[in-house]
Design an enzyme around this catalytic site. Structure first.
Site, PDB file in Angstrom:
ATOM      1  N   LYS A 164    -106.847  41.750  -1.203  1.00  0.00           N
ATOM      2  CA  LYS A 164    -106.695  43.207  -1.326  1.00  0.00           C
ATOM      3  C   LYS A 164    -107.402  43.695  -2.592  1.00  0.00           C
ATOM      4  O   LYS A 164    -108.463  44.288  -2.520  1.00  0.00           O
ATOM      5  CB  LYS A 164    -105.210  43.575  -1.328  1.00  0.00           C
ATOM      6  CG  LYS A 164    -104.558  43.292   0.023  1.00  0.00           C
ATOM      7  CD  LYS A 164    -103.237  42.656  -0.127  1.00  0.00           C
ATOM      8  CE  LYS A 164    -102.646  42.036   1.099  1.00  0.00           C
ATOM      9  NZ  LYS A 164    -102.855  42.600   2.402  1.00  0.00           N
ATOM     10  N   TRP A 189     -92.649  42.804   4.554  1.00  0.00           N
ATOM     11  CA  TRP A 189     -93.039  41.573   3.853  1.00  0.00           C
ATOM     12  C   TRP A 189     -91.868  40.934   3.122  1.00  0.00           C
ATOM     13  O   TRP A 189     -91.736  39.707   3.106  1.00  0.00           O
ATOM     14  CB  TRP A 189     -94.234  41.807   2.933  1.00  0.00           C
ATOM     15  CG  TRP A 189     -95.491  41.922   3.741  1.00  0.00           C
ATOM     16  CD1 TRP A 189     -96.235  43.034   3.940  1.00  0.00           C
ATOM     17  CD2 TRP A 189     -96.112  40.882   4.535  1.00  0.00           C
ATOM     18  NE1 TRP A 189     -97.285  42.767   4.795  1.00  0.00           N
ATOM     19  CE2 TRP A 189     -97.224  41.461   5.174  1.00  0.00           C
ATOM     20  CE3 TRP A 189     -95.825  39.541   4.781  1.00  0.00           C
ATOM     21  CZ2 TRP A 189     -98.065  40.732   6.026  1.00  0.00           C
ATOM     22  CZ3 TRP A 189     -96.661  38.813   5.623  1.00  0.00           C
ATOM     23  CH2 TRP A 189     -97.763  39.403   6.239  1.00  0.00           C
ATOM     24  N   ASP A 222     -93.706  39.345  -5.260  1.00  0.00           N
ATOM     25  CA  ASP A 222     -94.858  39.212  -4.361  1.00  0.00           C
ATOM     26  C   ASP A 222     -95.738  40.440  -4.601  1.00  0.00           C
ATOM     27  O   ASP A 222     -95.496  41.505  -4.049  1.00  0.00           O
ATOM     28  CB  ASP A 222     -94.378  39.159  -2.908  1.00  0.00           C
ATOM     29  CG  ASP A 222     -95.544  39.236  -1.914  1.00  0.00           C
ATOM     30  OD1 ASP A 222     -96.721  39.249  -2.363  1.00  0.00           O
ATOM     31  OD2 ASP A 222     -95.285  39.289  -0.698  1.00  0.00           O
TER      32      ASP A 222
HETATM   33  N1  PMP Z   1     -97.027  39.749   1.155  1.00  0.00           N
HETATM   34  C1  PMP Z   1     -97.610  40.967   1.198  1.00  0.00           C
HETATM   35  C2  PMP Z   1     -97.025  42.074   0.384  1.00  0.00           C
HETATM   36  C3  PMP Z   1     -98.755  41.152   1.981  1.00  0.00           C
HETATM   37  O1  PMP Z   1     -99.336  42.352   2.032  1.00  0.00           O
HETATM   38  C4  PMP Z   1     -99.280  40.070   2.719  1.00  0.00           C
HETATM   39  C5  PMP Z   1    -100.540  40.200   3.553  1.00  0.00           C
HETATM   40  N2  PMP Z   1    -100.820  41.405   4.074  1.00  0.00           N
HETATM   41  C6  PMP Z   1     -98.622  38.848   2.660  1.00  0.00           C
HETATM   42  C7  PMP Z   1     -97.513  38.722   1.858  1.00  0.00           C
HETATM   43  C8  PMP Z   1     -99.126  37.662   3.428  1.00  0.00           C
HETATM   44  O2  PMP Z   1    -100.281  37.244   2.822  1.00  0.00           O
HETATM   45  P1  PMP Z   1    -101.205  36.074   3.369  1.00  0.00           P
HETATM   46  O3  PMP Z   1    -101.801  36.555   4.631  1.00  0.00           O
HETATM   47  O4  PMP Z   1    -102.181  35.904   2.262  1.00  0.00           O
HETATM   48  O5  PMP Z   1    -100.342  34.880   3.566  1.00  0.00           O
END
Ligand code: PMP
Length: 360
Positions: free
Chosen positions: A196, A102, A172
């Site tokens: 989550k 991520w 994040d």
């Molecule tokens: N950052 C992290 C740490 C994540 O776990 C996720 C989704 N699993 C995201 C960003 C992306 O999130 P979204 O699908 O809400 O755009």
């Protein structure tokens, strides 16, 4: 029908109590004769709902008055561009800490807008490890430092807060926010997709310190300008009203559980129990160094990957769903957010024990 234990990384399990309350209130919310979904986001009732959700979140995380809370859409992925667009400013350079899938996505997106430096990068020797702070090369002239406190895919989590020498820290927190208390004062900007620990998908929480609400880069779309959302109390356009409502119910549920200190204790106990079991087994393995293992996402592999499909099928039959690891890393992953009861982790360990004994 009995509810199963859902180990999905997100959208993830929600507390049963919250879902039951939503079910009870579905047709007639707050005595208004209609669902909360059918209310105007500008009506008195919904405005009050959002204010209450904000107040509860402020209390849970002890968010000081010089921070704004925003209820946005677009997911954490939208924040990958919104953060640099709003914070890069004239400095036009930022430091990113690369610890997994991520943070890599956040870096790729930020590179579209300015000069992005990788100030530290995860190491993989025997196990994956976050580099020690003295190995970081931070630029004191960066507009901000971005990191990912919990890497949902890799199962890597910071159990400490980086010191950035006054440079604003951006996090994040998609898969860790509300899992434990944090010191908000250490951060300039926090963002998190809701699906989550917070509520259903469709909602993205942003917590931003007032002094960072500066001029965005000129190309910034109006919907990506934090100041616009602050000025309009998250209702410049229509927010994800039902997701906001459910997040509000989750916040109230967290308060009833004893707040984030109680959640942290419970989450740590669940995670440690699972890691302890994996470590003492010679059939299962976790790829992360013990000092940075995630409390929320526990990846593991079987001694023989040819048994993966069988493991997943039998787990499903035993009421343990969504244990398949991310397609980029393979193997298994158990996501055990706030709403996963300790009994879910116990049931998983029992199943894993049994599987290793009979199939391994
Ligand atoms: N950052 C992290 C740490 C994540 O776990 C996720 C989704 N699993 C995201 C960003 C992306 O999130 P979204 O699908 O809400 O755009």
């Amino acid at each position: 029908m009995q509810r199963i234990f859902n180990f999905s990384p997100g959208p993830a399990m929600l507390p049963t109590e919250v879902l039951e309350q939503a079910q009870t209130e579905l047709l007639n919310w707050n005595g208004t004769g209609m669902s909360v979904m059918e209310h105007s986001h500008r009506g008195k009732e919904f405005v009050e709902l959002l204010e209450k959700a904000e107040a509860d979140l402020r209390e849970l995380l002890a968010i000081p008055v010089n921070y704004q809370i925003l209820f946005l859409a677009g997911g954490a992925s939208a924040q990958f561009s919104m953060a640099p667009l709003n914070l890069l400013g004239k400095k036009n350079t930022a430091d990113y800490i690369q610890t997994g899938q991520w943070s890599e996505k956040a870096i790729a997106e930020a590179k579209r807008y300015g000069k992005i430096r990788i100030a530290a990068c995860s190491e993989k020797q025997d196990k994956v490890r976050i580099p020690a702070p003295d190995a970081w090369s931070l630029n004191s002239d960066a507009a901000y430092v971005h990191y990912t406190p919990n890497e949902t895919i890799d199962g890597v989590e910071f159990h400490w807060t980086p010191q950035t020498g006054g440079v604003p820290l951006v996090a994040d927190m998609s898969s860790t926010l509300l899992s434990r208390p944090i010191d908000i004062n250490a951060y300039g900007l926090i963002y998190a997709g809701a699906q989550k620990n917070i509520g259903p998908a469709g909602l993205t929480l942003v917590i931003i310190r007032n002094d960072l609400l500066g001029e965005p880069l000129p190309q910034t779309p109006v919907l990506y300008d934090y100041r616009v959302h602050v000025k309009n109390k998250s209702s410049y356009n229509t927010p994800a009203t039902y997701s906001c409502y459910l997040a509000g119910l989750v916040f109230a549920w967290l308060k009833r559980q004893g707040g984030l200190t109680a959640m942290a204790k419970r989450n740590q106990a669940k995670a440690e129990k699972l890691y302890r079991f994996i470590d003492q087994s010679d059939f299962y393995q976790n790829p992360v160094h013990p000092e940075c293992r995630s409390w929320m996402n526990v990846p593991f592999s079987l001694a023989d990957s040819q048994l993966d499909e069988k493991f997943l099928a039998l787990a499903e039959q035993a009421g343990l769903a969504n244990l398949k690891g991310h397609r980029l890393v393979g193997g298994m992953r158990a996501s055990i957010y706030n709403a996963m009861p300790p009994e879910g982790v116990d049931a998983l360990i029992d199943f894993m024990k049994d599987f290793a004994e009979h199939q391994g």
